[in-house]
Scaffold this active site. Sequence first.
Site, mmCIF file in Angstrom:
data_model
loop_
_atom_site.group_PDB
_atom_site.id
_atom_site.type_symbol
_atom_site.label_atom_id
_atom_site.label_comp_id
_atom_site.label_asym_id
_atom_site.label_seq_id
_atom_site.Cartn_x
_atom_site.Cartn_y
_atom_site.Cartn_z
ATOM 1 N N LYS A 1 26.989 -26.335 5.402
ATOM 2 C CA LYS A 1 27.798 -25.846 3.975
ATOM 3 C C LYS A 1 27.299 -24.509 3.886
ATOM 4 O O LYS A 1 26.496 -23.393 4.440
ATOM 5 C CB LYS A 1 26.827 -27.081 3.198
ATOM 6 C CG LYS A 1 27.212 -28.401 3.320
ATOM 7 C CD LYS A 1 26.730 -29.132 2.918
ATOM 8 C CE LYS A 1 27.277 -30.297 2.629
ATOM 9 N NZ LYS A 1 26.450 -31.839 2.159
ATOM 10 N N ASN B 1 22.297 -28.669 0.576
ATOM 11 C CA ASN B 1 21.936 -29.418 1.734
ATOM 12 C C ASN B 1 22.396 -28.916 3.388
ATOM 13 O O ASN B 1 22.157 -29.724 4.093
ATOM 14 C CB ASN B 1 21.403 -31.591 2.006
ATOM 15 C CG ASN B 1 22.997 -31.744 1.985
ATOM 16 O OD1 ASN B 1 23.935 -31.057 2.011
ATOM 17 N ND2 ASN B 1 22.590 -32.935 2.209
ATOM 18 N N TYR C 1 35.941 -35.034 -0.295
ATOM 19 C CA TYR C 1 35.161 -35.765 -1.109
ATOM 20 C C TYR C 1 35.432 -36.985 -1.880
ATOM 21 O O TYR C 1 35.194 -37.204 -2.199
ATOM 22 C CB TYR C 1 33.580 -34.738 -1.755
ATOM 23 C CG TYR C 1 32.742 -34.909 -0.160
ATOM 24 C CD1 TYR C 1 32.240 -35.246 -0.157
ATOM 25 C CD2 TYR C 1 32.612 -33.055 -0.703
ATOM 26 C CE1 TYR C 1 31.529 -34.588 0.892
ATOM 27 C CE2 TYR C 1 31.849 -32.411 0.706
ATOM 28 C CZ TYR C 1 31.030 -32.902 1.371
ATOM 29 O OH TYR C 1 29.708 -32.855 1.957
ATOM 30 N N HIS D 1 27.119 -31.627 6.500
ATOM 31 C CA HIS D 1 27.798 -32.430 6.554
ATOM 32 C C HIS D 1 28.205 -33.029 7.707
ATOM 33 O O HIS D 1 27.809 -32.171 8.883
ATOM 34 C CB HIS D 1 29.275 -32.208 5.524
ATOM 35 C CG HIS D 1 30.162 -33.537 5.847
ATOM 36 N ND1 HIS D 1 29.207 -34.647 4.825
ATOM 37 C CD2 HIS D 1 30.842 -34.043 6.489
ATOM 38 C CE1 HIS D 1 30.171 -35.463 4.870
ATOM 39 N NE2 HIS D 1 31.253 -35.193 5.907
ATOM 40 N N ARG E 1 23.689 -37.659 12.751
ATOM 41 C CA ARG E 1 22.817 -37.796 11.204
ATOM 42 C C ARG E 1 22.031 -38.706 11.632
ATOM 43 O O ARG E 1 20.607 -38.055 11.138
ATOM 44 C CB ARG E 1 23.418 -39.610 10.935
ATOM 45 C CG ARG E 1 24.938 -39.124 10.664
ATOM 46 C CD ARG E 1 25.992 -40.386 10.451
ATOM 47 N NE ARG E 1 25.651 -41.052 8.265
ATOM 48 C CZ ARG E 1 25.222 -39.849 7.630
ATOM 49 N NH1 ARG E 1 26.039 -39.008 7.397
ATOM 50 N NH2 ARG E 1 24.687 -40.708 6.342
ATOM 51 N N PHE F 1 28.172 -36.995 -9.412
ATOM 52 C CA PHE F 1 28.031 -35.949 -8.519
ATOM 53 C C PHE F 1 28.788 -34.827 -8.293
ATOM 54 O O PHE F 1 28.724 -33.567 -7.842
ATOM 55 C CB PHE F 1 26.567 -35.710 -7.986
ATOM 56 C CG PHE F 1 26.446 -36.250 -6.477
ATOM 57 C CD1 PHE F 1 27.495 -35.943 -5.490
ATOM 58 C CD2 PHE F 1 26.105 -37.738 -6.698
ATOM 59 C CE1 PHE F 1 27.492 -36.972 -4.266
ATOM 60 C CE2 PHE F 1 26.253 -38.112 -5.609
ATOM 61 C CZ PHE F 1 26.985 -38.455 -4.095
ATOM 62 N N GLU G 1 38.138 -36.955 8.888
ATOM 63 C CA GLU G 1 37.367 -35.779 8.986
ATOM 64 C C GLU G 1 37.467 -34.441 10.023
ATOM 65 O O GLU G 1 37.723 -33.725 9.684
ATOM 66 C CB GLU G 1 35.655 -35.920 8.697
ATOM 67 C CG GLU G 1 35.779 -37.010 7.237
ATOM 68 C CD GLU G 1 34.116 -36.996 7.350
ATOM 69 O OE1 GLU G 1 33.304 -37.006 7.510
ATOM 70 O OE2 GLU G 1 33.479 -37.638 5.908
HETATM 71 P P1 CMP Z 1 27.077 -35.125 2.881
HETATM 72 O O1 CMP Z 1 26.984 -35.531 3.661
HETATM 73 O O2 CMP Z 1 28.373 -33.944 2.378
HETATM 74 O O3 CMP Z 1 27.594 -36.037 1.527
HETATM 75 C C1 CMP Z 1 28.068 -36.570 0.100
HETATM 76 C C2 CMP Z 1 27.656 -35.316 -0.324
HETATM 77 O O4 CMP Z 1 27.182 -35.164 -1.878
HETATM 78 C C3 CMP Z 1 25.869 -35.116 -0.199
HETATM 79 O O5 CMP Z 1 25.982 -34.729 1.610
HETATM 80 C C4 CMP Z 1 25.162 -33.807 -0.750
HETATM 81 O O6 CMP Z 1 25.322 -33.229 -0.525
HETATM 82 C C5 CMP Z 1 25.685 -35.115 -1.996
HETATM 83 N N1 CMP Z 1 24.593 -35.591 -2.781
HETATM 84 C C6 CMP Z 1 24.323 -37.077 -2.279
HETATM 85 N N2 CMP Z 1 23.995 -37.598 -2.918
HETATM 86 C C7 CMP Z 1 23.900 -36.283 -4.025
HETATM 87 C C8 CMP Z 1 23.133 -36.693 -5.358
HETATM 88 N N3 CMP Z 1 22.387 -37.642 -5.855
HETATM 89 N N4 CMP Z 1 22.582 -35.294 -6.542
HETATM 90 C C9 CMP Z 1 23.473 -34.856 -5.876
HETATM 91 N N5 CMP Z 1 24.492 -34.089 -4.639
HETATM 92 C C10 CMP Z 1 24.540 -35.270 -3.856
#
Ligand code: CMP
Length: 145
Positions: free
Chosen positions: A14, A117, A54, A120, A90, A62, A131
Site C-alpha cells: 500500500k 496497514n 474496494y 492488502h 493472510r 471508513f 482481484e
Molecule cells: P485491506 O486488507 O486492504 O481491506 C480493507 C481495508 O480497509 C483494510 O485492509 C484496512 O486498510 C481498512 N480498514 C478495515 N477496517 C478499518 C477500520 N476500522 N478503520 C479504518 N480502516 C479500516
Amino acid sequence: MSDEPRTMTLAIIKPDAFGSGKAGAVLSTLEDAGFRIRGSRVVHLSDAAAGAFYAVHHERPFFGSLVEFMTSGPCMPLALEHERAVPYLREVIGATDPAEAEPGTVRALYAESKERNAIHASDSDENARVELGFFFGNVDLIAGR
Ligand code: CMP
C-alpha cells in the site's frame, strides 16, 4: 514437496509502505516466506479505481478515508504463488490492525495503523481471481510450473 495445489493470490503493497521505501523489505519478507512473485506493477490508483477495487466496503464508515489513503501515492500490486496461497498469505501478513498482528508478520513489521496497514491480501480464492483480474487481467498468469 507437498501435494497441496499451488495457487495464486493478490497482494498490494500500500501507499504507506511503498512511499516510505519499504517495498523491497516487504518483498523480501514475502519471498523469505516462500512466495514466488508471478506478477508485479506500480500504479497510482484514481478515485474511481480505488473505489471499484474496494466496492465491497462502500457502505463502511471508513470507505472514504480508505479511498483517500489508497489514492495518496503509488502502490504495488503483486500476484503471489504458493501452496494454499490465499490463507497462507493472510497468515504471513498478520491481522488488519498491526497492534494485533503476530510478531514477524508484515503488518507487525511495517504497518502504522488499522488503515495505513502496509499491505492488502485477497480473503478468498474467488476474490483472489477477481482481484488478480483487476490488476493483471490482460496478462496470462500461470501457477505451479
Ligand atoms: P485491506 O486488507 O486492504 O481491506 C480493507 C481495508 O480497509 C483494510 O485492509 C484496512 O486498510 C481498512 N480498514 C478495515 N477496517 C478499518 C477500520 N476500522 N478503520 C479504518 N480502516 C479500516
